[in-house]
Design a protein around this motif. Structure first.
Motif, PDB file in Angstrom:
ATOM      1  N   TYR A   1       4.604  14.030   5.749  1.00  0.00           N
ATOM      2  CA  TYR A   1       4.724  13.646   7.156  1.00  0.00           C
ATOM      3  C   TYR A   1       5.259  12.219   7.289  1.00  0.00           C
ATOM      4  N   GLY A   2       4.759  11.365   6.426  1.00  0.00           N
ATOM      5  CA  GLY A   2       5.139   9.961   6.510  1.00  0.00           C
ATOM      6  C   GLY A   2       6.571   9.697   6.097  1.00  0.00           C
ATOM      7  N   TYR A   3       7.071  10.463   5.139  1.00  0.00           N
ATOM      8  CA  TYR A   3       8.385  10.143   4.583  1.00  0.00           C
ATOM      9  C   TYR A   3       9.451  11.196   4.812  1.00  0.00           C
ATOM     10  N   ASN A   4       9.056  12.316   5.382  1.00  0.00           N
ATOM     11  CA  ASN A   4      10.057  13.360   5.507  1.00  0.00           C
ATOM     12  C   ASN A   4      10.045  14.037   6.873  1.00  0.00           C
ATOM     13  N   THR A   5       9.876  13.235   7.914  1.00  0.00           N
ATOM     14  CA  THR A   5      10.010  13.779   9.263  1.00  0.00           C
ATOM     15  C   THR A   5      11.164  13.032   9.915  1.00  0.00           C
ATOM     16  N   PRO A   6      11.748  13.611  10.980  1.00  0.00           N
ATOM     17  CA  PRO A   6      12.941  12.996  11.578  1.00  0.00           C
ATOM     18  C   PRO A   6      12.760  11.521  11.938  1.00  0.00           C
ATOM     19  N   SER A   7      11.511  11.092  12.136  1.00  0.00           N
ATOM     20  CA  SER A   7      11.309   9.708  12.549  1.00  0.00           C
ATOM     21  C   SER A   7      11.468   8.719  11.398  1.00  0.00           C
TER      22      SER A   7
ATOM     23  N   PRO B   1       8.091   7.768  -2.172  1.00  0.00           N
ATOM     24  CA  PRO B   1       8.046   6.745  -3.218  1.00  0.00           C
ATOM     25  C   PRO B   1       7.434   7.287  -4.514  1.00  0.00           C
ATOM     26  N   ALA B   2       8.104   7.012  -5.625  1.00  0.00           N
ATOM     27  CA  ALA B   2       7.611   7.498  -6.911  1.00  0.00           C
ATOM     28  C   ALA B   2       6.543   6.540  -7.441  1.00  0.00           C
ATOM     29  N   GLU B   3       5.611   7.087  -8.192  1.00  0.00           N
ATOM     30  CA  GLU B   3       4.583   6.228  -8.768  1.00  0.00           C
ATOM     31  C   GLU B   3       5.186   5.283  -9.797  1.00  0.00           C
ATOM     32  N   ASN B   4       6.163   5.799 -10.552  1.00  0.00           N
ATOM     33  CA  ASN B   4       6.842   4.937 -11.517  1.00  0.00           C
ATOM     34  C   ASN B   4       8.337   5.026 -11.290  1.00  0.00           C
ATOM     35  N   SER B   5       9.021   3.896 -11.266  1.00  0.00           N
ATOM     36  CA  SER B   5      10.475   3.948 -11.138  1.00  0.00           C
ATOM     37  C   SER B   5      11.114   2.816 -11.934  1.00  0.00           C
ATOM     38  N   LYS B   6      12.297   3.135 -12.444  1.00  0.00           N
ATOM     39  CA  LYS B   6      13.016   2.130 -13.243  1.00  0.00           C
ATOM     40  C   LYS B   6      14.004   1.396 -12.356  1.00  0.00           C
ATOM     41  N   VAL B   7      14.004   0.088 -12.442  1.00  0.00           N
ATOM     42  CA  VAL B   7      14.975  -0.737 -11.738  1.00  0.00           C
ATOM     43  C   VAL B   7      15.576  -1.667 -12.793  1.00  0.00           C
ATOM     44  N   PRO B   8      16.735  -2.303 -12.488  1.00  0.00           N
ATOM     45  CA  PRO B   8      17.371  -3.160 -13.507  1.00  0.00           C
ATOM     46  C   PRO B   8      16.397  -4.170 -14.122  1.00  0.00           C
ATOM     47  N   GLU B   9      15.448  -4.654 -13.320  1.00  0.00           N
ATOM     48  CA  GLU B   9      14.532  -5.690 -13.819  1.00  0.00           C
ATOM     49  C   GLU B   9      13.426  -5.129 -14.698  1.00  0.00           C
TER      50      GLU B   9
ATOM     51  N   HIS C   1       5.568   0.062 -10.867  1.00  0.00           N
ATOM     52  CA  HIS C   1       4.466   1.018 -10.758  1.00  0.00           C
ATOM     53  C   HIS C   1       3.791   0.870  -9.405  1.00  0.00           C
ATOM     54  N   LEU C   2       3.643   1.993  -8.700  1.00  0.00           N
ATOM     55  CA  LEU C   2       2.908   1.991  -7.429  1.00  0.00           C
ATOM     56  C   LEU C   2       1.581   2.685  -7.650  1.00  0.00           C
ATOM     57  N   PRO C   3       0.477   2.072  -7.247  1.00  0.00           N
ATOM     58  CA  PRO C   3      -0.796   2.763  -7.437  1.00  0.00           C
ATOM     59  C   PRO C   3      -0.848   4.047  -6.613  1.00  0.00           C
ATOM     60  N   PRO C   4      -1.213   5.176  -7.206  1.00  0.00           N
ATOM     61  CA  PRO C   4      -1.251   6.425  -6.440  1.00  0.00           C
ATOM     62  C   PRO C   4      -2.362   6.445  -5.394  1.00  0.00           C
ATOM     63  N   LEU C   5      -2.151   7.261  -4.374  1.00  0.00           N
ATOM     64  CA  LEU C   5      -3.199   7.454  -3.369  1.00  0.00           C
ATOM     65  C   LEU C   5      -4.309   8.301  -3.971  1.00  0.00           C
ATOM     66  N   LEU C   6      -5.530   8.050  -3.531  1.00  0.00           N
ATOM     67  CA  LEU C   6      -6.638   8.922  -3.929  1.00  0.00           C
ATOM     68  C   LEU C   6      -6.556  10.221  -3.126  1.00  0.00           C
ATOM     69  N   HIS C   7      -7.283  11.202  -3.565  1.00  0.00           N
ATOM     70  CA  HIS C   7      -7.307  12.498  -2.871  1.00  0.00           C
ATOM     71  C   HIS C   7      -7.707  12.342  -1.397  1.00  0.00           C
ATOM     72  N   HIS C   8      -8.676  11.469  -1.141  1.00  0.00           N
ATOM     73  CA  HIS C   8      -9.041  11.207   0.251  1.00  0.00           C
ATOM     74  C   HIS C   8      -9.534   9.767   0.425  1.00  0.00           C
ATOM     75  N   VAL C   9      -9.550   9.321   1.696  1.00  0.00           N
ATOM     76  CA  VAL C   9     -10.016   7.972   2.024  1.00  0.00           C
ATOM     77  C   VAL C   9     -11.530   7.884   1.830  1.00  0.00           C
ATOM     78  N   ARG C  10     -11.974   6.778   1.263  1.00  0.00           N
ATOM     79  CA  ARG C  10     -13.412   6.618   1.022  1.00  0.00           C
ATOM     80  C   ARG C  10     -13.934   5.327   1.619  1.00  0.00           C
TER      81      ARG C  10
END
Ligand code: SF4
Ligand code: SF4
Ligand code: SF4
Ligand code: FES
Lengths: 323, 139
Positions: free
Chosen positions: A115-121, A129-137, A141-150
Motif C-alpha cells: 500500500y505504501g509503495y505501490n499505489t497510484p499516490s 525498498p530492499a533490505e540489502n542493496s548495493k550502491v557504488p559506495e 542495509h535497512l532494518p526490516p519491519l517486524l511482523h507487527h507493531v509492539r
C-alpha cells in the motif's frame, strides 16, 4: 563529575511529537536541567551506536523512550538501552500502549508495504525498498519491519508508564519531577479516572438514538459531545490530561489509552457505548431495528483502538477467517 | 481435525437461560459436554472484555444467552446485550476472528429443549471451524 542524575531520550517508530513535547514545558526545562544532565539524545545530539555501546551498563539513571517498536533496529536499540539504564520510562502512547501506528496491525506487513509503495499516490510506482542493496559506495542495509507493531514492554521491562500522544505539559509538570526524584511507581502516571471524570461539559442521563460524523453537527459547546450524538472516547480513556479536547469542543479520541487496570480500551468502549445507545420505546421493536443504531458507529475498531491496538487482548490481525 | 474437541464458554443469565439449562438437565436432554457454563445475573453483565479474555484463554467459541426481548429481569439489559454483541462481532471480524465463533441466543427457563439444541449446534459449528489458534505468530 557532577552528581546530577544522568538522563536520556530515545525515539523508536515515532512522529517526533514526543520529542517536541519535552520542550513544551517552557521554563520548567530549567528545573530539569538543574536536576539532571542529558547524556543521550539522538534528536538533539547525534551520538552513534558505538557511543551507546561504549557506555557502562546502568550508567544512565533514567531513559525516556518514545515511539512504537516497528523494526528490528528499534528492538535492538531498546534492548541495549535497557542494559545501559537503571530506569526505563515508556514515554507517550506509542511506547506505553503501542500508539497510533498500531492501527497498522490490522494489516500484514506485506500489505502495508504494498500500500505504501505501490499505489497510484506513490511516485516510485512499485519499488519496495530492499533490505540489502548495493550502491557504488558499498552495501546498504535497512532494518526490516517486524511482523507487527509492539509496545515497549513487549520487548523490555518498563519501570514507569507515561501515556499521552504526546504527554501534555500539565501531565509532564506533574510527572517529570516525580520521575526524576524516584517517587512514582509503574502505573502511578496512568490515571484511574476517565476523561469524562475530568470533563467540564454537562452530561444528561439519556439515550443516544444514533451517532453522527462530527462534520455534520453544530455542537453546543456546553453539552457533552457524546450526548449530542458524536463519538467521544472519554468514557474509556484515562484522564490526567484534564480533558483539553472536549473542553474546546472536540471529542476525545482516546490518546491516553485505557484507564489504569483496564486491559482493552476498545472492548471497554464497546461496552460503554452499547449501554448509552438506544431509542425510547425499543421494547416494542424488532431486533433488527435495535441493531440499526449500531450501524451509525463508524469504524468501531479504528475508533476505539486508535492508540492502543498493540496492547489490546488480540494485538494484531489473526488468520482465523479463511477465504 | 477429527479429534478436535471445541471448548465453548457459555454465559447464562440467572433469570432465564440458567433455568433453561437446568430444565434440560432435569429432562435428560442430550447435548455435548464441550460447553462450560458461567452464570451471570443478566446477559448485559457480559462485557466484550469477558469475551476477549475467554478467547485469549483458550475458548474456541463464546455463546451469550439471555431472556427473550421484553423478558429481561432488569427491563432493558438484553437490548444492551444485542447492541454490544453486534458491535463487538464487527470488531472481532476486523481482528480476523471468524464471527461464527460468537453467538447470542435467547433461552427462557421453559426452553430446556432449545438449550440442548443450541449447545449441540454451536458445538458442531465450532468443530467445523476448527480450533481458534491465538498463539503468537513468529516473526
Ligand atoms: S505518542 Fe504520539 S506524539 Fe508521541 S511519538 Fe507517538 S504519535 Fe508521536
Ligand atoms: S464530552 Fe466526552 S469526555 Fe466529556 S463527558 Fe461527554 S463523553 Fe465524556
Ligand atoms: S481528551 Fe482524550 S484525546 Fe484529548 S488529550 Fe485527553 S486523552 Fe487525549
Ligand atoms: S436478566 Fe436475563 S437477559 Fe437480563
Amino acid at each position: 563529575m557532577s552528581d546530577k542524575l544522568k538522563i536520556g531520550f530515545y525515539w523508536c517508530a515515532a512522529c517526533g511529537g514526543c520529542e517536541i513535547s519535552v520542550l513544551d514545558i517552557d521554563e520548567m526545562i530549567l528545573d530539569v536541567v538543574e536536576l539532571a544532565d542529558i547524556v543521550f539524545w539522538p534528536c538533539a545530539m547525534d551520538p552513534k551506536y558505538e557511543d551507546l555501546r561504549a557506555m557502562e551498563d546502568g550508567s544512565i539513571d533514567v531513559i525516556f523512550i518514545n515511539g512504537s517498536i516497528r523494526s528490528t533496529e528499534n528492538e535492538e536499540m531498546v534492548k541495549l538501552l535497557r542494559e545501559k539504564s537503571k530506569k526505563v520510562v515508556a514515554y507517550g502512547s506509542c511506547s506505553s500502549i503501542g500508539g497510533l501506528f498500531g492501527l497498522g496491525n490490522l494489516y500484514s506487513k506485506e500489505e502495508l508495504l504494498e500500500y505504501g509503495y505501490n499505489t497510484p499516490s506513490t511516485e516510485e510506482g512499485g519499488v519496495i525498498p530492499a533490505e540489502n542493496s548495493k550502491v557504488p559506495e558499498g552495501e546498504l542495509h535497512l532494518p526490516p519491519l517486524l511482523h507487527h507493531v509492539r509496545s515497549l514492554d513487549e520487548i523490555i521491562e518498563v519501570d514507569i508508564y507515561l501515556p499521552g500522544c504526546p504527554p501534555l505539559p500539565n501531565q509532564l509538570k506533574e510527572g517529570l519531577p516525580l520521575i526524576l526524584e524516584g517517587k512514582v511507581g509503574k502505573y502511578d502516571l496512568v490515571s484511574q479516572k476517565s476523561v469524562c471524570d475530568e470533563c467540564p461539559l454537562e452530561r444528561e442521563e439519556k439515550k443516544i438514538p444514533r451517532l453522527y460524523p462530527i462534520q455534520e453537527m453544530m455542537l453546543d459547546p456546553e453539552r457533552c459531545i457524546l450526548d449530542q450524538g458524536v463519538l467521544c472516547m472519554g468514557p474509556a480513556t484515562a484522564g490526567m490530561c484534564e480533558a483539553p479536547c472536549p473542553s474546546v469542543g472536540h471529542p476525545c479520541i482516546g490518546c491516553n489509552g485505557p484507564v489504569r487496570g483496564v486491559k482493552d480500551q476498545g472492548a471497554r468502549m464497546a461496552s460503554a457505548l452499547a449501554s448509552v445507545l438506544g431509542v425510547e420505546g425499543e421494547e416494542r421493536m424488532e431486533e433488527s431495528e435495535i441493531i440499526d443504531v449500531v450501524k451509525s458507529v463508524r469504524d468501531p475498531t479504528g475508533s476505539f483502538y486508535r492508540f492502543s491496538l498493540p496492547k489490546s487482548y488480540l494485538r494484531y490481525k489473526r488468520r482465523d477467517i479463511h477465504g | 481435525m477429527a479429534d478436535f474437541e471445541p471448548k465453548i464458554i457459555v454465559f447464562l443469565c440467572n433469570w432465564c437461560s440458567y433455568g433453561g439449562g437446568d430444565l434440560a438437565g432435569v429432562n435428560r436432554e442430550q447435548y455435548p459436554s464441550n460447553v462450560l457454563g458461567i452464570k451471570v445475573m443478566c446477559s448485559s453483565r457480559v462485557s466484550p472484555e469477558h469475551i476477549m479474555e475467554s478467547f485469549v484463554d483458550g475458548a474456541d467459541g463464546v455463546l451469550v444467552t439471555g431472556c427473550h426481548p421484553g423478558d429481561c429481569h432488569y427491563i432493558d439489559g438484553n437490548y444492551k446485550t444485542i447492541r454490544k454483541i453486534d458491535m463487538f462481532t464487527k470488531i472481532l471480524e476486523d481482528f480476523g476472528i471468524d464471527p461464527k465463533r460468537i453467538r447470542l441466543e435467547w433461552i427462557s427457563s421453559a426452553e430446556g429443549n432449545k438449550y440442548a439444541r443450541v449447545m449441540t449446534e454451536m458445538t458442531e459449528e465450532i468443530r467445523e471451524l476448527g480450533p481458534l489458534n491465538l498463539k503468537d505468530e513468529v516473526e
